[in-house]
Design a protein around this motif. Sequence first.
Motif, mmCIF file in Angstrom:
data_model
loop_
_atom_site.group_PDB
_atom_site.id
_atom_site.type_symbol
_atom_site.label_atom_id
_atom_site.label_comp_id
_atom_site.label_asym_id
_atom_site.label_seq_id
_atom_site.Cartn_x
_atom_site.Cartn_y
_atom_site.Cartn_z
ATOM 1 N N LYS A 21 0.806 -1.219 0.000
ATOM 2 C CA LYS A 21 0.000 0.000 0.000
ATOM 3 C C LYS A 21 0.843 1.274 0.000
ATOM 4 C CE LYS A 21 -3.924 -2.179 2.360
ATOM 5 N NZ LYS A 21 -4.820 -2.110 3.538
ATOM 6 N N ALA A 22 2.175 1.131 0.007
ATOM 7 C CA ALA A 22 3.046 2.306 0.084
ATOM 8 C C ALA A 22 2.837 3.282 -1.074
ATOM 9 C CB ALA A 22 4.508 1.873 0.170
ATOM 10 N N PRO A 23 2.767 2.815 -2.344
ATOM 11 C CA PRO A 23 2.542 3.768 -3.444
ATOM 12 C C PRO A 23 1.245 4.552 -3.280
ATOM 13 C CG PRO A 23 3.212 1.635 -4.306
ATOM 14 C CD PRO A 23 2.913 1.444 -2.849
ATOM 15 N N GLY A 24 0.171 3.863 -2.872
ATOM 16 C CA GLY A 24 -1.107 4.526 -2.686
ATOM 17 C C GLY A 24 -1.043 5.578 -1.600
ATOM 18 N N ALA A 25 -0.334 5.279 -0.517
ATOM 19 C CA ALA A 25 -0.202 6.230 0.592
ATOM 20 C C ALA A 25 0.540 7.484 0.140
ATOM 21 C CB ALA A 25 0.531 5.566 1.758
ATOM 22 N N PHE A 26 1.594 7.298 -0.651
ATOM 23 C CA PHE A 26 2.364 8.438 -1.143
ATOM 24 C C PHE A 26 1.510 9.334 -2.029
ATOM 25 C CE2 PHE A 26 4.704 10.198 -4.787
ATOM 26 C CZ PHE A 26 5.513 11.110 -4.127
ATOM 27 N N PHE A 27 0.812 8.743 -2.996
ATOM 28 C CA PHE A 27 0.010 9.536 -3.928
ATOM 29 C C PHE A 27 -1.203 10.162 -3.242
ATOM 30 C CE2 PHE A 27 2.393 6.965 -7.017
ATOM 31 C CZ PHE A 27 2.815 7.970 -7.868
ATOM 32 N N LEU A 28 -1.751 9.494 -2.232
ATOM 33 C CA LEU A 28 -2.848 10.076 -1.473
ATOM 34 C C LEU A 28 -2.368 11.309 -0.697
ATOM 35 C CD1 LEU A 28 -5.766 10.025 -0.503
ATOM 36 C CD2 LEU A 28 -5.070 8.437 1.306
ATOM 37 N N ALA A 29 -1.168 11.208 -0.123
ATOM 38 C CA ALA A 29 -0.600 12.342 0.628
ATOM 39 C C ALA A 29 -0.378 13.541 -0.294
ATOM 40 C CB ALA A 29 0.708 11.926 1.293
ATOM 41 N N THR A 30 0.146 13.284 -1.499
ATOM 42 C CA THR A 30 0.375 14.389 -2.444
ATOM 43 C C THR A 30 -0.940 15.005 -2.903
ATOM 44 O OG1 THR A 30 0.465 12.853 -4.338
ATOM 45 C CG2 THR A 30 2.565 13.429 -3.278
ATOM 46 N N LEU A 31 -1.978 14.175 -3.050
ATOM 47 C CA LEU A 31 -3.287 14.691 -3.461
ATOM 48 C C LEU A 31 -3.891 15.570 -2.359
ATOM 49 C CD1 LEU A 31 -5.574 14.728 -5.559
ATOM 50 C CD2 LEU A 31 -6.486 12.658 -4.476
ATOM 51 N N LEU A 32 -3.762 15.152 -1.114
ATOM 52 C CA LEU A 32 -4.279 15.946 0.001
ATOM 53 C C LEU A 32 -3.540 17.278 0.115
ATOM 54 C CD1 LEU A 32 -4.775 13.164 2.712
ATOM 55 C CD2 LEU A 32 -6.562 14.408 1.469
ATOM 56 N N LEU A 33 -2.221 17.257 -0.089
ATOM 57 C CA LEU A 33 -1.442 18.494 -0.060
ATOM 58 C C LEU A 33 -1.891 19.419 -1.188
ATOM 59 C CD1 LEU A 33 2.153 17.148 0.696
ATOM 60 C CD2 LEU A 33 0.729 18.558 2.204
ATOM 61 N N TRP A 34 -2.171 18.832 -2.350
ATOM 62 C CA TRP A 34 -2.652 19.628 -3.487
ATOM 63 C C TRP A 34 -3.993 20.271 -3.148
ATOM 64 C CZ3 TRP A 34 -7.178 19.131 -6.235
ATOM 65 C CH2 TRP A 34 -7.284 19.924 -7.395
#
Length: 274
Positions: free
Chosen positions: A10-23
Amino acid sequence: MARAPPGQNKAPGAFFLATLLLWMISVLFEIVFNKRRELLSVVGGFCFYQFANCVIRSWVSKDPLLVNTCVSLLHSSITSASVIFILVNELIRTGSNGMFEHSKLVGNTWPWAYPALCFSCGYFAYDQWDMLHYRLYSGWIPSILVHHLLLLVCFTLALYRNVTINYLILTLICELHSIFLHTRKVRRMAGIRDAKSKVVKVEWVLSWITFIVARFAPHILITIKLIRDSPMFEKGVELPLALFGMGGMNLLNTFLGIDLFRAYRREKSSQHHE
């Protein structure tokens, strides 16, 4: 695009979710605290495509992949029509003379270009969320998530600074090709896979034509123009970001072309074995 297997890291999903929330936080900050009301079209785009997702899920299918693809087809159709309208409107308004000059592409904004880019930006945020929510990706570095993150960064920074809007509108002409990509996915999910069908043959012809004319060639030409006009750019992030973004797009286009060719060969091979 494929569903992630249940046991996938789930690491890739967590990274991209974090970037989306920051956006999302960044966009809301600009709207609320910096009074950038024009960016409300980004939120409007996100809400519109999320609403379309709910309608399709309620009336057509519960399958997350089919719903996502149908919404993507809707976005490609709307964006293609918008880009064509913007370009034709500008041609009628001012003529082709000087339309693609550096100053016009970087410092000016064609009528309707800014809200169109905002609306499309909202779609990419929606699609990133939908794929993360339903895990419609695979691998450690999912190309579709990288693609969306790249677009969100480039589009949003351009919208914040109100520069290179016309350049980015030109890059979106590739959505003409995306129409046939998404149509093919919907057709196959609907069980229409007869490679001998005239509809399928026409679809492949249009897909290859638009891949070259609306995606591969325009992005190469935009990259060449950026390099040729590089001395005209002021010092700042615009040129490095534009070159980085187009380099990533051209790389992804190359991989997409390879995947298309493999898919075409598979369908032709299945036709011969029938």
